[in-house]
Motif scaffolding. Structure first.
Motif, mmCIF file in Angstrom:
data_model
loop_
_atom_site.group_PDB
_atom_site.id
_atom_site.type_symbol
_atom_site.label_atom_id
_atom_site.label_comp_id
_atom_site.label_asym_id
_atom_site.label_seq_id
_atom_site.Cartn_x
_atom_site.Cartn_y
_atom_site.Cartn_z
ATOM 1 N N SER A 94 -3.687 3.648 13.372
ATOM 2 C CA SER A 94 -2.362 3.353 13.921
ATOM 3 C C SER A 94 -1.416 2.808 12.850
ATOM 4 O O SER A 94 -0.209 3.049 12.910
ATOM 5 N N SER A 95 -1.955 2.121 11.841
ATOM 6 C CA SER A 95 -1.110 1.635 10.736
ATOM 7 C C SER A 95 -0.522 2.800 9.959
ATOM 8 O O SER A 95 0.648 2.790 9.589
ATOM 9 N N VAL A 96 -1.339 3.812 9.717
ATOM 10 C CA VAL A 96 -0.874 4.980 8.961
ATOM 11 C C VAL A 96 0.109 5.790 9.802
ATOM 12 O O VAL A 96 1.174 6.182 9.323
ATOM 13 N N TYR A 97 -0.240 6.021 11.074
ATOM 14 C CA TYR A 97 0.668 6.777 11.944
ATOM 15 C C TYR A 97 1.996 6.048 12.105
ATOM 16 O O TYR A 97 3.060 6.672 12.129
ATOM 17 N N SER A 98 1.954 4.723 12.186
ATOM 18 C CA SER A 98 3.175 3.932 12.306
ATOM 19 C C SER A 98 4.037 4.076 11.057
ATOM 20 O O SER A 98 5.258 4.213 11.132
ATOM 21 N N MET A 99 3.399 4.067 9.888
ATOM 22 C CA MET A 99 4.130 4.239 8.628
ATOM 23 C C MET A 99 4.795 5.611 8.581
ATOM 24 O O MET A 99 5.915 5.756 8.114
ATOM 25 N N LEU A 100 4.109 6.627 9.104
ATOM 26 C CA LEU A 100 4.641 7.986 9.088
ATOM 27 C C LEU A 100 5.739 8.206 10.131
ATOM 28 O O LEU A 100 6.510 9.156 10.011
ATOM 29 N N ASP A 101 5.828 7.323 11.107
ATOM 30 C CA ASP A 101 6.799 7.453 12.203
ATOM 31 C C ASP A 101 8.229 7.306 11.677
ATOM 32 O O ASP A 101 8.579 6.279 11.109
ATOM 33 N N PRO A 102 9.065 8.325 11.855
ATOM 34 C CA PRO A 102 10.445 8.247 11.353
ATOM 35 C C PRO A 102 11.288 7.165 12.035
ATOM 36 O O PRO A 102 12.285 6.729 11.486
ATOM 37 N N ASN A 103 10.858 6.702 13.212
ATOM 38 C CA ASN A 103 11.610 5.654 13.907
ATOM 39 C C ASN A 103 11.323 4.264 13.356
ATOM 40 O O ASN A 103 12.082 3.330 13.603
ATOM 41 N N ARG A 104 10.229 4.126 12.635
ATOM 42 C CA ARG A 104 9.901 2.826 12.036
ATOM 43 C C ARG A 104 10.646 2.716 10.714
ATOM 44 O O ARG A 104 10.532 3.576 9.853
ATOM 45 N N LYS A 105 11.403 1.653 10.574
ATOM 46 C CA LYS A 105 12.293 1.523 9.414
ATOM 47 C C LYS A 105 11.636 0.875 8.202
ATOM 48 O O LYS A 105 11.989 1.173 7.075
ATOM 49 N N GLU A 106 10.706 -0.028 8.431
ATOM 50 C CA GLU A 106 10.145 -0.811 7.329
ATOM 51 C C GLU A 106 8.654 -0.547 7.156
ATOM 52 O O GLU A 106 7.936 -0.308 8.121
ATOM 53 N N ILE A 107 8.212 -0.615 5.917
ATOM 54 C CA ILE A 107 6.785 -0.611 5.618
ATOM 55 C C ILE A 107 6.542 -1.678 4.558
ATOM 56 O O ILE A 107 7.455 -2.043 3.822
ATOM 57 N N THR A 108 5.326 -2.174 4.498
ATOM 58 C CA THR A 108 5.034 -3.234 3.539
ATOM 59 C C THR A 108 4.415 -2.656 2.274
ATOM 60 O O THR A 108 3.735 -1.621 2.308
ATOM 61 N N ILE A 109 4.639 -3.345 1.198
ATOM 62 C CA ILE A 109 4.042 -2.929 -0.068
ATOM 63 C C ILE A 109 2.525 -3.105 -0.014
ATOM 64 O O ILE A 109 1.788 -2.351 -0.653
ATOM 65 N N ASN A 110 2.053 -4.055 0.804
ATOM 66 C CA ASN A 110 0.606 -4.232 0.955
ATOM 67 C C ASN A 110 -0.033 -2.992 1.571
ATOM 68 O O ASN A 110 -1.112 -2.575 1.146
ATOM 69 N N LEU A 111 0.617 -2.394 2.564
ATOM 70 C CA LEU A 111 0.097 -1.169 3.157
ATOM 71 C C LEU A 111 0.140 -0.026 2.142
ATOM 72 O O LEU A 111 -0.826 0.725 2.009
ATOM 73 N N VAL A 112 1.229 0.066 1.398
ATOM 74 C CA VAL A 112 1.340 1.104 0.370
ATOM 75 C C VAL A 112 0.203 0.949 -0.643
ATOM 76 O O VAL A 112 -0.448 1.929 -1.009
ATOM 77 N N LYS A 113 -0.082 -0.276 -1.053
ATOM 78 C CA LYS A 113 -1.159 -0.537 -2.021
ATOM 79 C C LYS A 113 -2.514 -0.118 -1.462
ATOM 80 O O LYS A 113 -3.310 0.539 -2.138
ATOM 81 N N LYS A 114 -2.795 -0.479 -0.211
ATOM 82 C CA LYS A 114 -4.081 -0.105 0.399
ATOM 83 C C LYS A 114 -4.223 1.415 0.500
ATOM 84 O O LYS A 114 -5.299 1.962 0.233
ATOM 85 N N LEU A 115 -3.131 2.087 0.875
ATOM 86 C CA LEU A 115 -3.190 3.545 0.976
ATOM 87 C C LEU A 115 -3.375 4.184 -0.401
ATOM 88 O O LEU A 115 -4.102 5.166 -0.538
ATOM 89 N N CYS A 116 -2.742 3.606 -1.408
ATOM 90 C CA CYS A 116 -2.957 4.094 -2.779
ATOM 91 C C CYS A 116 -4.407 3.905 -3.189
ATOM 92 O O CYS A 116 -5.009 4.793 -3.804
ATOM 93 N N ASP A 117 -4.980 2.753 -2.842
ATOM 94 C CA ASP A 117 -6.398 2.515 -3.138
ATOM 95 C C ASP A 117 -7.260 3.586 -2.470
ATOM 96 O O ASP A 117 -8.202 4.108 -3.076
#
Length: 81
Positions: free
Chosen positions: A35-58
Motif C-alpha cells: 500500500s505504501s508503493v501504490y500510494s506513492m504511485l497514486d497521482p492524487n497523492r501529492k507528497e512522498i517522503t525521501i525515506n520511502l524513496v530511499k527504501k525503494l532504491c534499496d
C-alpha cells in the motif's frame, strides 16, 4: 510541466519496467507495504517522503545518487519564480 513527485513516480515506473518487477515485488524487496508503493504511485497523492524513496532504491539495489541522476529530473522547471 512535470512536478517533482511526477518525476519520481516516472523514474520508479521506468526502473521497475527495466528490471521486470511489479509493484508488490518492489514493496517486498524494499521492506515496505504494498500500500505504501501504490500510494506513492497514486497521482492524487501529492507528497512522498525521501525515506520511502530511499527504501525503494534499496529494494532496486541502487543509490539515491543513481536514482536522481536521470534526465527526468534535469528537465524539471525551477520551483522558485
Amino acid at each position: 510541466m512535470r512536478t517533482v513527485k511526477e518525476a519520481v513516480v516516472a523514474r520508479f515506473v521506468a526502473l521497475m519496467k527495466e528490471k521486470g518487477i511489479r509493484t508488490n515485488e518492489l514493496a517486498t524487496r524494499s521492506g515496505v507495504t504494498p500500500s505504501s508503493v501504490y500510494s506513492m504511485l497514486d497521482p492524487n497523492r501529492k507528497e512522498i517522503t525521501i525515506n520511502l524513496v530511499k527504501k525503494l532504491c534499496d529494494g532496486l539495489d541502487i543509490t539515491l545518487g543513481q536514482f536522481f541522476s536521470a534526465p527526468v529530473f534535469d528537465e524539471l522547471d525551477q520551483e522558485i519564480k
